[in-house]
Write an enzyme that holds these catalytic residues in place. Structure first.
Site, short mmCIF file in Angstrom:
data_model
loop_
_atom_site.label_atom_id
_atom_site.label_comp_id
_atom_site.label_asym_id
_atom_site.label_seq_id
_atom_site.Cartn_x
_atom_site.Cartn_y
_atom_site.Cartn_z
N GLU A 75 1.40 -4.11 11.64
CA GLU A 75 0.84 -2.77 11.44
C GLU A 75 1.51 -1.79 12.39
O GLU A 75 1.75 -2.11 13.55
CB GLU A 75 -0.66 -2.77 11.77
CG GLU A 75 -1.50 -3.67 10.88
CD GLU A 75 -1.91 -3.01 9.57
OE1 GLU A 75 -1.60 -1.80 9.39
OE2 GLU A 75 -2.53 -3.70 8.75
N HIS B 261 0.86 -1.19 0.00
CA HIS B 261 0.00 0.00 0.00
C HIS B 261 0.90 1.24 0.00
O HIS B 261 1.55 1.54 1.00
CB HIS B 261 -0.92 -0.01 1.23
CG HIS B 261 -1.94 -1.11 1.16
ND1 HIS B 261 -2.40 -1.77 2.27
CD2 HIS B 261 -2.58 -1.65 0.08
CE1 HIS B 261 -3.29 -2.68 1.88
NE2 HIS B 261 -3.41 -2.62 0.56
N HIS C 46 2.70 -2.91 7.20
CA HIS C 46 1.73 -1.88 6.79
C HIS C 46 1.72 -0.75 7.82
O HIS C 46 2.29 -0.89 8.90
CB HIS C 46 0.32 -2.48 6.74
CG HIS C 46 0.10 -3.45 5.63
ND1 HIS C 46 -0.72 -3.19 4.57
CD2 HIS C 46 0.61 -4.69 5.41
CE1 HIS C 46 -0.73 -4.23 3.74
NE2 HIS C 46 0.08 -5.16 4.23
ZN LIG Z 1 -1.97 -1.51 4.31
#
Ligand SMILES: [Zn+2]
Length: 485
Positions: free
Chosen positions: A403, A232, A330
């Site tokens: 994350e 991303h 992420h």
């Molecule tokens: Zn992500």
């Protein structure tokens, strides 16, 4: 202004992004007062986002002190409008402004918790967060009740000072290339850089292998830790985490050396180089969320994913190695701290075992939250790397998403959130690396060969109670709630 006008009308047919649709970045655009036709004057702000990872689609002049800003949607996918990164120049000394970012595609945001944009300027090149007290996040009746983020800013230095504002600390494709070139030039025998594939726009998909030179040649069965990041593109903190991880693993730190003796680390630091280059938030050049295409990536539409998956599948079928870990890094836009997502398996023992690594990470990192760590098998996540590989790899393997919050962490000591900095994101990467030493019971002192395998919960000290992590029993009752990613 003509460029801005084009931008405003070019994509107006898109219902997803409404009548405020914009495509393309502002290009040295001056926001003139209404009706003004003379030459530009000092204080007529000049906006630009035509640079790497830049994003600003349109600027509307409201008053001399207030401007509406529009995020340029991801290429080929108007649903995602979050990342921004632009410069402002031609400012008057001590000019005060309010910028309203009016077309975010998300409503839930850490702006509610105190997150703020980052800023730097030509004479102060280090990124800093704008003070939270100058940032407001609210539903705005003037913009179809969209959520609007407004921030007040004073341009304290004029002359030729160029100010740059961004959603989070930028980390560009070129920066990664420079970083990897520097590593390459050191000619370290334990580091190898490879080209896995080229992107649609012919950028490099790099992979770095770090292990002791003996492991690169020996025929003993070897353990692999595979790390990916930046699928991303707007999640730039993930790149800082990866750099912190690489810096540690390749270093002369005694723990790093021992880790390299036992493990082959393979790192793909940027899975979506085109998306990063273009200043997208979620998607690739062609508008795909690549983290939903692991099941059947196409070599022409998702070449970076296709090549990475192919490489992993080849490793998986290679009898001389075993993939012990797959971790995809992420950044999270609504939760605090760093934490992990893992898989739920029908076999109780395997499922229980998934909780061990996050708990070890928790005892290594004061910003890691076991409370935010969750295990799920939602259908919507089936195309993610973590879910897909969890279903393919050996029973002994572990697949996680790591994350890290776009904003802050609570460490149980301070009552208020501690905003992440670039340095504390690097630290997350170092702590991730050190946790492998705990997991494999590796110590940096001369020691007998470690027993490789998982550590039972009762063998671990129970620390960091303040961060809300559960006991080992909680691992069996971990939440299966859907969380946004
Ligand atoms: Zn992500």
């Amino acid at each position: 202004m003509s460029k801005m006008h084009e931008d405003r009308t070019a994509d107006s047919a898109s219902s997803d992004s409404g009548d405020d649709a914009v495509v393309g970045n502002v290009n040295k655009t001056i926001a003139y007062p209404h009706g003004y036709s003379g030459p530009p004057k000092r204080g007529h702000l000049l906006f630009d986002a035509c640079f790497e990872s830049g994003n600003l689609g349109r600027v509307d002049y409201i008053t001399e002190h207030e401007y509406d800003l529009f995020v340029r949607p991801d290429t080929c996918n108007p649903r995602f409008r979050v990342w921004f990164n632009f410069t402002v120049e031609n400012v008057r000394p001590d000019q005060r402004v309010i910028f309203n970012v009016v077309n975010f595609s998300k409503t839930k945001s850490l702006y509610r918790e105190g997150m703020s944009p980052v800023v730097k300027s030509s004479s102060r090149p280090k990124w800093t967060r704008i003070p939270s007290k100058n940032v407001f996040y609210y539903r705005c009746p003037d913009h179809r009740k969209n959520y609007v983020m407004s921030f007040a800013f004073c341009f304290d230095r004029a002359d030729d000072e160029v100010y740059q504002f961004a959603y989070s600390f930028p980390y560009t494709y070129s920066r990664l290339q420079n970083y990897l070139e520097k590593i390459e030039h050191k000619n370290m025998p334990h580091v190898k850089r490879e080209l896995l594939s080229l992107t649609v726009q012919q950028r490099k998909l790099d992979m770095v292998t770090i292990t002791s030179p003996e492991n690169m040649t020996s025929s003993d069965k070897k353990k692999i830790v595979f790390v990916t990041s930046r699928v991303h593109p707007g999640e730039s903190p993930a790149s800082h985490v990866v750099q912190g991880f690489l810096d540690f693993i390749i270093s002369n730190h005694p723990l790093a050396r021992v880790l390299r003796d036992y493990i082959i680390f393979k790192v793909v630091p940027m899975l979506n180089p085109d998306g990063v280059y273009l200043g997208n938030y979620r998607c690739s050049l062609m508008g795909f969320d690549l983290n939903r295409h692991w099941q059947d990536p196409s070599p022409w539409a998702h070449p970076t994913l296709h090549a990475t998956k192919q490489y992993l599948m080849n490793l998986h079928s290679d009898p001389s190695v075993v993939i012990d870990f797959y971790i995809d890094i992420h950044a999270h836009s609504t939760l605090s701290n760093c934490f992990m997502y893992g898989n739920i398996y029908d076999e109780e023992e395997r499922f229980q075992r998934q909780a061990v690594f996050p708990r070890l990470m928790c005892s290594n990192a004061d910003d890691f939250s076991f409370a935010n760590t969750a295990f799920n098998r939602d259908v919507v996540k089936a195309g993610t790397g973590r879910r897909f590989l969890g279903g393919i790899l050996d029973e002994s393997s572990h697949c996680y998403t790591l994350e890290v919050s776009f904003y802050s962490y609570y460490n149980g000591l301070s009552p208020s959130p501690i905003p992440y900095t670039e340095e504390s994101y690097y630290r997350v990467g170092r702590n991730l690396a050190k946790t492998f030493a705990d997991y494999y019971k590796i110590s940096s002192h001369p020691a007998p060969k470690p027993s490789v395998g998982f550590i039972r919960e009762r063998d671990r000290p129970n620390s960091n109670k303040n961060k809300g992590q559960g006991t080992s029993a909680d691992a069996a009752n971990v939440t299966t709630k859907t969380r946004p990613r």
